[in-house]
Design an enzyme around this catalytic site. Structure first.
Site, PDB file in Angstrom:
ATOM      1  N   HIS A 111     102.624  24.765  80.238  1.00 33.55           N
ATOM      2  CA  HIS A 111     103.608  25.042  79.209  1.00 33.55           C
ATOM      3  C   HIS A 111     103.327  26.600  78.898  1.00 33.55           C
ATOM      4  O   HIS A 111     102.202  27.178  78.907  1.00 33.55           O
ATOM      5  CB  HIS A 111     103.110  24.165  78.038  1.00 33.55           C
ATOM      6  CG  HIS A 111     104.031  24.598  76.788  1.00 33.55           C
ATOM      7  ND1 HIS A 111     105.057  24.245  76.746  1.00 33.55           N
ATOM      8  CD2 HIS A 111     103.739  25.488  75.697  1.00 33.55           C
ATOM      9  CE1 HIS A 111     105.722  24.828  75.619  1.00 33.55           C
ATOM     10  NE2 HIS A 111     104.971  25.183  75.060  1.00 33.55           N
ATOM     11  N   ASP A 166     103.445  18.351  74.749  1.00 34.16           N
ATOM     12  CA  ASP A 166     102.512  19.579  74.942  1.00 34.16           C
ATOM     13  C   ASP A 166     101.306  19.308  74.190  1.00 34.16           C
ATOM     14  O   ASP A 166     100.832  20.305  73.533  1.00 34.16           O
ATOM     15  CB  ASP A 166     103.465  20.749  74.188  1.00 34.16           C
ATOM     16  CG  ASP A 166     104.764  21.009  75.372  1.00 34.16           C
ATOM     17  OD1 ASP A 166     104.728  20.733  76.432  1.00 34.16           O
ATOM     18  OD2 ASP A 166     105.487  21.512  74.553  1.00 34.16           O
ATOM     19  N   ASP A 223      99.556  13.796  77.650  1.00 34.03           N
ATOM     20  CA  ASP A 223      99.369  12.387  77.044  1.00 34.03           C
ATOM     21  C   ASP A 223     100.841  12.084  76.332  1.00 34.03           C
ATOM     22  O   ASP A 223     101.958  12.744  76.533  1.00 34.03           O
ATOM     23  CB  ASP A 223      98.192  12.410  76.266  1.00 34.03           C
ATOM     24  CG  ASP A 223      98.383  13.560  75.014  1.00 34.03           C
ATOM     25  OD1 ASP A 223      99.472  13.817  74.743  1.00 34.03           O
ATOM     26  OD2 ASP A 223      97.380  13.482  74.100  1.00 34.03           O
ATOM     27  N   GLU A 224     100.804  11.026  75.626  1.00 36.48           N
ATOM     28  CA  GLU A 224     101.877  10.499  74.892  1.00 36.48           C
ATOM     29  C   GLU A 224     102.685  11.621  74.172  1.00 36.48           C
ATOM     30  O   GLU A 224     103.809  11.510  73.826  1.00 36.48           O
ATOM     31  CB  GLU A 224     101.575   9.432  74.157  1.00 36.48           C
ATOM     32  CG  GLU A 224     101.769   8.063  74.791  1.00 36.48           C
ATOM     33  CD  GLU A 224     100.263   7.708  75.420  1.00 36.48           C
ATOM     34  OE1 GLU A 224      99.558   8.464  75.389  1.00 36.48           O
ATOM     35  OE2 GLU A 224     100.357   6.507  76.241  1.00 36.48           O
ATOM     36  N   ASN A 272     100.533  19.392  83.258  1.00 38.74           N
ATOM     37  CA  ASN A 272     101.841  19.993  83.112  1.00 38.74           C
ATOM     38  C   ASN A 272     101.423  21.505  82.618  1.00 38.74           C
ATOM     39  O   ASN A 272     100.294  22.014  82.357  1.00 38.74           O
ATOM     40  CB  ASN A 272     102.550  19.369  81.535  1.00 38.74           C
ATOM     41  CG  ASN A 272     103.452  20.178  81.366  1.00 38.74           C
ATOM     42  OD1 ASN A 272     104.476  20.718  82.189  1.00 38.74           O
ATOM     43  ND2 ASN A 272     103.788  20.563  80.076  1.00 38.74           N
ATOM     44  N   GLU A 309     101.326  31.897  84.929  1.00 37.62           N
ATOM     45  CA  GLU A 309     101.427  30.518  85.304  1.00 37.62           C
ATOM     46  C   GLU A 309     101.536  30.330  86.745  1.00 37.62           C
ATOM     47  O   GLU A 309     100.613  29.303  87.123  1.00 37.62           O
ATOM     48  CB  GLU A 309     102.758  30.126  85.016  1.00 37.62           C
ATOM     49  CG  GLU A 309     103.247  30.190  83.516  1.00 37.62           C
ATOM     50  CD  GLU A 309     104.582  29.569  83.148  1.00 37.62           C
ATOM     51  OE1 GLU A 309     105.295  28.657  83.967  1.00 37.62           O
ATOM     52  OE2 GLU A 309     105.253  30.263  82.431  1.00 37.62           O
TER      53      GLU A 309
END
Ligand code: GRF
Length: 203
Positions: free
Chosen positions: A108, A144, A140-141, A106, A173
């Site tokens: 962020h 962020d 992961d769970e 991801n 990014e």
């Protein structure tokens, strides 16, 4: 050749940055499928224009895991090895994370662990930090939260507003996300606890 599965909800500029890098041969992978959870996502239209396999799986009203199982089905059919979240505005279920553990990335728009969640650039601007930035991380769970692959620092100028700051962060990014994808695809990163050790120093 590794196969990428992209999940997006909106504009899709990070998806486009990855697609350009793939097209230029900078990432030894192919984009196997693009899935948008919103029918009017600009990124979905762009993916179709590029001739990629792309579709909308509408998420509205669906329970998280029910929805994620539909996505997994499509990703499995497309042979996805690595999942790239690109402005995907939905939390993933534990089921999805388990299915692709260690293989979900991801981006962020803050220097994590600061300013998680929505409107991170505005949060940073309003807080008055002098340096903001962006982070590519494994998912992961927790929101962020996963191990950090790469970060880029962006100075906050006195002349900035939240919008100009967000624009400069976005440019970074577009630089670091494709680079991180490449490193992961090429197997050039390894985990030591939470630390992601890269075989290449940042450029
Ligand atoms: C980016 O700021 C990204 O960091 C965040 O959502 C935004 C998506 O922008 N996760 P885009 O759809 O890639 O243009």
């Amino acid at each position: 050749m590794k196969k990428l599965g992209i999940l997006l909800s909106g504009r899709g500029s990070n998806f486009e940055a990855i697609a350009r890098a793939v097209e230029a041969g900078e990432i030894p992978a192919e984009i196997a499928i693009v899935v948008a959870n919103r029918p009017n996502a600009r990124g979905l239209a762009r993916a179709l224009e590029m001739g990629l396999q792309a579709e909308c799986i509408p998420s509205k009203g669906l329970e998280r895991e029910v929805y994620d199982r539909q996505v997994i089905e499509r990703f499995e059919a497309a042979g996805v090895d690595l999942v790239c979240l690109a402005g995907y505005m939905r939390l993933l279920s534990a089921h999805f994370i388990d299915r692709y553990r260690g293989r979900i990335l991801n981006i962020h728009p803050s220097l994590l662990p600061a300013f998680t969640g929505l409107e991170a650039q505005k949060q940073a601007f309003d807080y008055g930090v002098k340096f903001a930035g962006c982070t590519v991380h494994f998912v992961d769970e927790k929101l962020d939260h996963g191990p950090i692959i790469q970060q880029a620092v962006v100075p906050v100028l006195d002349t900035d507003d939240a919008h100009t700051l967000a624009e400069r962060i976005l440019a970074e990014e577009h630089r670091i996300y494709p680079e991180s994808v490449r490193r992961v695809v090429e197997g050039k990163v390894r985990l030591e606890g939470r630390r992601v050790i890269s075989e290449e120093p940042p450029k």
